[in-house]
Design a protein around this motif. Structure first.
Motif, PDB file in Angstrom:
ATOM      1  N   ASP A   1       0.816  -1.217   0.000  1.00 52.20           N
ATOM      2  CA  ASP A   1       0.000   0.000   0.000  1.00 52.20           C
ATOM      3  C   ASP A   1       0.849   1.266   0.000  1.00 52.20           C
ATOM      4  OD1 ASP A   1       0.949  -0.215   2.566  1.00 52.20           O
ATOM      5  OD2 ASP A   1      -1.000  -0.153   3.549  1.00 52.20           O
ATOM      6  N   THR A   2       0.182   2.390  -0.246  1.00 52.90           N
ATOM      7  CA  THR A   2       0.849   3.691  -0.202  1.00 52.90           C
ATOM      8  C   THR A   2      -0.080   4.690   0.478  1.00 52.90           C
ATOM      9  OG1 THR A   2       2.044   5.355  -1.495  1.00 52.90           O
ATOM     10  CG2 THR A   2       0.007   4.551  -2.443  1.00 52.90           C
ATOM     11  N   THR A   3       0.439   5.857   0.799  1.00 51.53           N
ATOM     12  CA  THR A   3      -0.378   6.930   1.346  1.00 51.53           C
ATOM     13  C   THR A   3       0.219   8.268   0.902  1.00 51.53           C
ATOM     14  OG1 THR A   3      -1.231   7.975   3.381  1.00 51.53           O
ATOM     15  CG2 THR A   3       0.880   6.856   3.567  1.00 51.53           C
ATOM     16  N   GLY A   4      -0.630   9.189   0.500  1.00 53.16           N
ATOM     17  CA  GLY A   4      -0.116  10.495   0.058  1.00 53.16           C
ATOM     18  C   GLY A   4      -1.245  11.490  -0.110  1.00 53.16           C
ATOM     19  N   PHE A   5      -0.899  12.783  -0.012  1.00 47.09           N
ATOM     20  CA  PHE A   5      -1.898  13.828  -0.240  1.00 47.09           C
ATOM     21  C   PHE A   5      -2.214  13.950  -1.732  1.00 47.09           C
ATOM     22  CE2 PHE A   5      -0.327  16.239   3.695  1.00 47.09           C
ATOM     23  CZ  PHE A   5      -1.464  15.928   4.427  1.00 47.09           C
ATOM     24  N   HIS A   6      -3.481  14.075  -2.049  1.00 49.64           N
ATOM     25  CA  HIS A   6      -3.916  14.396  -3.414  1.00 49.64           C
ATOM     26  C   HIS A   6      -5.115  15.304  -3.274  1.00 49.64           C
ATOM     27  CE1 HIS A   6      -1.301  11.257  -5.093  1.00 49.64           C
ATOM     28  NE2 HIS A   6      -1.612  10.600  -3.987  1.00 49.64           N
ATOM     29  N   ARG A   7      -5.131  16.387  -4.023  1.00 52.99           N
ATOM     30  CA  ARG A   7      -6.226  17.351  -3.869  1.00 52.99           C
ATOM     31  C   ARG A   7      -7.552  16.716  -4.282  1.00 52.99           C
ATOM     32  NH1 ARG A   7      -4.307  20.942  -9.060  1.00 52.99           N
ATOM     33  NH2 ARG A   7      -5.855  20.187 -10.531  1.00 52.99           N
ATOM     34  N   LEU A   8      -8.606  17.066  -3.561  1.00 50.66           N
ATOM     35  CA  LEU A   8      -9.916  16.440  -3.781  1.00 50.66           C
ATOM     36  C   LEU A   8     -10.973  17.532  -3.867  1.00 50.66           C
ATOM     37  CD1 LEU A   8      -9.136  13.770  -1.131  1.00 50.66           C
ATOM     38  CD2 LEU A   8      -9.903  13.121  -3.424  1.00 50.66           C
TER      39      LEU A   8
ATOM     40  N   VAL B   1     -10.395  14.154  -8.344  1.00 54.05           N
ATOM     41  CA  VAL B   1      -9.042  13.988  -7.785  1.00 54.05           C
ATOM     42  C   VAL B   1      -8.011  14.069  -8.903  1.00 54.05           C
ATOM     43  CG1 VAL B   1      -9.326  11.450  -7.730  1.00 54.05           C
ATOM     44  CG2 VAL B   1      -7.504  12.504  -6.386  1.00 54.05           C
ATOM     45  N   SER B   2      -6.887  14.731  -8.577  1.00 55.43           N
ATOM     46  CA  SER B   2      -5.807  14.841  -9.552  1.00 55.43           C
ATOM     47  C   SER B   2      -4.587  14.088  -9.032  1.00 55.43           C
ATOM     48  CB  SER B   2      -5.454  16.319  -9.773  1.00 55.43           C
ATOM     49  OG  SER B   2      -4.377  16.398 -10.680  1.00 55.43           O
ATOM     50  N   LEU B   3      -4.086  13.158  -9.832  1.00 53.95           N
ATOM     51  CA  LEU B   3      -2.925  12.336  -9.418  1.00 53.95           C
ATOM     52  C   LEU B   3      -1.671  12.786 -10.174  1.00 53.95           C
ATOM     53  CD1 LEU B   3      -4.758   8.855  -9.469  1.00 53.95           C
ATOM     54  CD2 LEU B   3      -4.483  10.425  -7.542  1.00 53.95           C
ATOM     55  N   HIS B   4      -1.581  14.123 -10.385  1.00 55.62           N
ATOM     56  CA  HIS B   4      -0.563  14.669 -11.291  1.00 55.62           C
ATOM     57  C   HIS B   4       0.883  14.436 -10.857  1.00 55.62           C
ATOM     58  CE1 HIS B   4      -1.941  17.937  -8.519  1.00 55.62           C
ATOM     59  NE2 HIS B   4      -0.678  17.787  -8.167  1.00 55.62           N
ATOM     60  N   SER B   5       1.143  14.095  -9.587  1.00 58.73           N
ATOM     61  CA  SER B   5       2.552  13.907  -9.220  1.00 58.73           C
ATOM     62  C   SER B   5       3.102  12.604  -9.796  1.00 58.73           C
ATOM     63  CB  SER B   5       2.774  13.986  -7.709  1.00 58.73           C
ATOM     64  OG  SER B   5       2.015  13.036  -7.035  1.00 58.73           O
ATOM     65  N   ARG B   6       2.219  11.766 -10.307  1.00 61.63           N
ATOM     66  CA  ARG B   6       2.577  10.552 -11.061  1.00 61.63           C
ATOM     67  C   ARG B   6       3.570   9.665 -10.307  1.00 61.63           C
ATOM     68  NH1 ARG B   6       4.221  12.783 -16.787  1.00 61.63           N
ATOM     69  NH2 ARG B   6       5.033  14.504 -15.572  1.00 61.63           N
TER      70      ARG B   6
ATOM     71  N   ARG C   1       3.286   6.675  -6.758  1.00 63.63           N
ATOM     72  CA  ARG C   1       2.665   5.368  -6.508  1.00 63.63           C
ATOM     73  C   ARG C   1       1.175   5.348  -6.847  1.00 63.63           C
ATOM     74  NH1 ARG C   1       7.665   4.557  -5.096  1.00 63.63           N
ATOM     75  NH2 ARG C   1       8.270   3.029  -3.559  1.00 63.63           N
ATOM     76  N   MET C   2       0.403   6.330  -6.344  1.00 62.73           N
ATOM     77  CA  MET C   2      -1.051   6.288  -6.507  1.00 62.73           C
ATOM     78  C   MET C   2      -1.449   6.319  -7.979  1.00 62.73           C
ATOM     79  SD  MET C   2      -3.739   5.954  -4.743  1.00 62.73           S
ATOM     80  CE  MET C   2      -3.125   6.305  -3.113  1.00 62.73           C
ATOM     81  N   TYR C   3      -0.769   7.163  -8.727  1.00 60.05           N
ATOM     82  CA  TYR C   3      -1.021   7.267 -10.169  1.00 60.05           C
ATOM     83  C   TYR C   3      -0.796   5.903 -10.823  1.00 60.05           C
ATOM     84  CZ  TYR C   3      -0.228   8.817 -14.999  1.00 60.05           C
ATOM     85  OH  TYR C   3      -0.273   8.970 -16.358  1.00 60.05           O
TER      86      TYR C   3
HETATM   87  C1  LIG Z   1      -0.413  19.493   0.521  1.00 59.75           C
HETATM   88  C2  LIG Z   1      -0.052  18.615  -0.618  1.00 59.75           C
HETATM   89  C3  LIG Z   1      -0.949  18.409  -1.655  1.00 59.75           C
HETATM   90  C4  LIG Z   1      -0.635  17.574  -2.699  1.00 59.75           C
HETATM   91  N1  LIG Z   1      -1.543  17.397  -3.705  1.00 59.75           N
HETATM   92  C5  LIG Z   1      -1.277  16.528  -4.699  1.00 59.75           C
HETATM   93  C6  LIG Z   1      -2.241  16.281  -5.701  1.00 59.75           C
HETATM   94  O1  LIG Z   1      -3.311  16.897  -5.754  1.00 59.75           O
HETATM   95  N2  LIG Z   1      -1.963  15.346  -6.639  1.00 59.75           N
HETATM   96  C7  LIG Z   1      -0.778  14.670  -6.651  1.00 59.75           C
HETATM   97  O2  LIG Z   1      -0.579  13.830  -7.532  1.00 59.75           O
HETATM   98  N3  LIG Z   1       0.177  14.901  -5.721  1.00 59.75           N
HETATM   99  C8  LIG Z   1      -0.057  15.805  -4.756  1.00 59.75           C
HETATM  100  N4  LIG Z   1       0.889  16.059  -3.779  1.00 59.75           N
HETATM  101  C9  LIG Z   1       2.184  15.349  -3.844  1.00 59.75           C
HETATM  102  C10 LIG Z   1       2.013  13.917  -3.355  1.00 59.75           C
HETATM  103  O3  LIG Z   1       1.350  13.877  -2.126  1.00 59.75           O
HETATM  104  C11 LIG Z   1       3.378  13.255  -3.196  1.00 59.75           C
HETATM  105  O4  LIG Z   1       4.037  13.230  -4.454  1.00 59.75           O
HETATM  106  C12 LIG Z   1       3.265  11.858  -2.643  1.00 59.75           C
HETATM  107  O5  LIG Z   1       4.561  11.363  -2.429  1.00 59.75           O
HETATM  108  C13 LIG Z   1       2.520  10.949  -3.583  1.00 59.75           C
HETATM  109  O6  LIG Z   1       2.282   9.722  -2.941  1.00 59.75           O
HETATM  110  P1  LIG Z   1       2.094   8.373  -3.765  1.00 59.75           P
HETATM  111  O7  LIG Z   1       3.478   7.847  -4.069  1.00 59.75           O
HETATM  112  O8  LIG Z   1       1.340   7.500  -2.829  1.00 59.75           O
HETATM  113  O9  LIG Z   1       1.341   8.680  -5.017  1.00 59.75           O
HETATM  114  C14 LIG Z   1       0.611  16.924  -2.743  1.00 59.75           C
HETATM  115  C15 LIG Z   1       1.526  17.149  -1.702  1.00 59.75           C
HETATM  116  C16 LIG Z   1       1.202  17.999  -0.674  1.00 59.75           C
HETATM  117  C17 LIG Z   1       2.209  18.228   0.403  1.00 59.75           C
END
Ligand SMILES: Cc1cc2nc3c(=O)[nH]c(=O)nc-3n(C[C@H](O)[C@H](O)[C@H](O)COP(=O)(O)O)c2cc1C
Length: 468
Positions: free
Chosen positions: A157-164, A174-179, A181-183
């Motif tokens: 599993d993973t955990t991370g912020f993604h705007r909602l 939801v946008s997974l633009h950081s591409r 783990r979740m993406y």
């Molecule tokens: C406050 C905050 C908001 C974020 N929003 C987004 C987002 O909307 N989409 C996204 O892809 N990454 C976003 N990020 C970056 C991801 O949380 C970060 O890259 C994280 O490591 C991704 O986790 P993952 O590997 O589980 O995808 C945000 C980071 C922060 C600190």
């Protein structure tokens, strides 16, 4: 707040609030005056920042809502450093070391968020005090939602912020633009024609925020194990009701649901960390099936835009990650700084005690290979203070010969939200600048006033009535 002070869960958001309130009461601001869910939170935090203040802010009386909002939880280097038990100066190094000491999690039977369970037609996300932050924002946004899901292939599993983006009672864009783990997990699920079961967790400790931003780690490691490494003990998780997913047992609110396969809807605009309205998005959709929360839940929001709450952890975690990479091959690297003013992402400054020409170029390449968001890297000698922008500008002005010290890497993978990235391929031109003096040859001698003479000058000035 529930529970006697001494049994507050130290791994929880309220454990953090309790620590700040008892050890650093000046760093926690409780606002009892009525505030509007629209714009007030963001403008208050930005006004505080303009005044040079970065306290944790609790909005106790949000018009039309029973649940208070806490924001600016991660805006203060001193408080983040306290969470790791170190001085602010040692934060990136402590972070870099501790997040490599993974600790297996502990699954516990009781979760604090099980007091209230809302499901089916009763689910109504509009009852949460989700702030509208900037006038350009398309809707209120959940900004402190940690999304957890499992890799459909490996089960890790993973955990991370993604705007909602709030779209309806049970629907979030939801946008997974950081591409990261979740993406990738969503892409793998979609490839099988399946939606991705996911849980949004709201209200977590700042060490969860920090650990969730780690990106260079082995694929079989859980981010929760990295967060355990930051806590120095197993992170306590509890099972949710969806796909065996586990989330922190001490969280405030959880939302169980799924990210749909094959569904894309407009999402945005949203005031992003770049300081611009962002219209770019992967345009995914999360459908909520169940909400669980504490009876006296606190709603956490990250103040968006270029606030410290949004950017400081990115600076610190990137500094730590880049240091991790550089120290493997370049033991003479002294420090890394990813400034807030360059959006906590796009520029990195490196100081090194250069022993041979070409080492700054190695440092630039390693840095750009570590972090896709970083596009400009400036390497300076160790007499330059990389935490002082003026000193870095001085080194650029006096030590760079542009024709040989600046080099470009066009067509590199960049950040989707970077306004300079290509609108279709999201590639950018990366740049390295070697602002170090040539090795082993004479170079202009830097003017210095030694400490002894500075002390003497300060004494003279003090006795002349000048306060320093
Ligand atoms: C406050 C905050 C908001 C974020 N929003 C987004 C987002 O909307 N989409 C996204 O892809 N990454 C976003 N990020 C970056 C991801 O949380 C970060 O890259 C994280 O490591 C991704 O986790 P993952 O590997 O589980 O995808 C945000 C980071 C922060 C600190």
């Amino acid at each position: 707040m529930r529970g006697a002070a001494d049994n507050v869960d130290k791994q929880s958001l309220r454990g953090f609030l309790h620590m700040v309130e008892t050890k650093y009461p000046d760093e926690l601001l409780r606002i009892k005056q009525p505030v509007d869910q629209r714009f007030d939170m963001t403008s208050i935090v930005f006004e505080l920042e303009r005044a040079g203040r970065n306290p944790v802010v609790v909005l106790e009386n949000v018009d039309g809502f029973k649940i208070p909002i806490v924001t600016n939880v991660a805006a203060n280097r001193k408080l983040l450093a306290t969470c790791l038990g170190v001085a602010p100066h040692d934060l990136p190094t402590a972070f870099r070391e501790r997040c490599q000491k993974y600790i297996p999690c502990e699954t516990v039977a009781q979760a604090a968020w099980n007091d209230v369970v809302i499901e089916g037609d009763e689910v109504d996300l509009t009852k949460l005090p989700i702030p509208l932050q900037f006038s350009v924002d398309g809707a209120p946004y959940i900004t402190a939602g940690q999304i957890s899901a499992r890799d459909p292939v490996t089960g890790v599993d993973t955990t991370g912020f993604h705007r909602l983006m709030l779209k309806g009672k049970d629907r979030l864009g939801v946008s997974l633009h950081s591409r990261r783990r979740m993406y990738e997990f969503h892409r793998r699920a979609e490839e099988r024609g399946e939606s991705l079961p996911a849980v949004i967790t709201i209200g977590t400790h700042p060490l969860h925020y920090m650990g969730s931003m780690v990106y260079a780690y082995p694929p079989n490691v859980r981010k929760f194990e990295i967060i355990g490494g930051l806590f120095g003990e197993p992170y306590r998780l509890a099972k949710t009701g969806i796909a065996d997913l586990e989330v922190p047992a001490g969280a405030e609110i959880i939302i169980e649901g799924e990210i749909l396969a094959g569904v894309h809807e407009p999402e945005g605009p949203f005031g992003e960390f770049t300081g611009y309205a962002s219209y770019r998005s992967t345009q995914n959709v999360f459908v909520a099936k169940r909400i669980r929360m504490r009876g006296d839940a606190i709603y956490q929001a990250v103040t968006s835009g270029m606030s410290k709450d949004h950017i400081l952890v990115s600076c610190v975690t990137r500094e730590g990650e880049i240091l991790n990479t550089l120290r493997r091959n370049l033991p003479n690297v002294r420090a890394v700084h990813v400034p807030h003013t360059t959006c906590g992402a796009f520029m990195a400054f490196i100081s090194m005690k250069k022993t041979a020409d070409g080492e700054p170029q190695m440092a630039v390449m390693a840095t750009l290979g570590t972090e896709l968001y970083t596009k400009y890297v400036i390497v300076v000698d160790d007499d330059v203070d990389i935490f002082d922008m003026n000193d870095v500008m001085w080194a650029l002005a006096t030590r760079v010969r542009a024709e040989k010290d600046i080099f470009f890497i066009p067509g590199a993978k960049g950040a989707i939200l970077d306004p300079t990235s290509d609108p279709e391929t999201f590639t950018v031109t990366k740049m390295g600048i070697d602002a170090t003096r040539p090795a082993g040859r004479d170079f202009a001698e830097r003017l210095m006033i030694n400490e002894k003479q500075r002390d003497r000058a300060r004494d003279i000035l003090r006795s002349a009535g000048v306060s320093l």
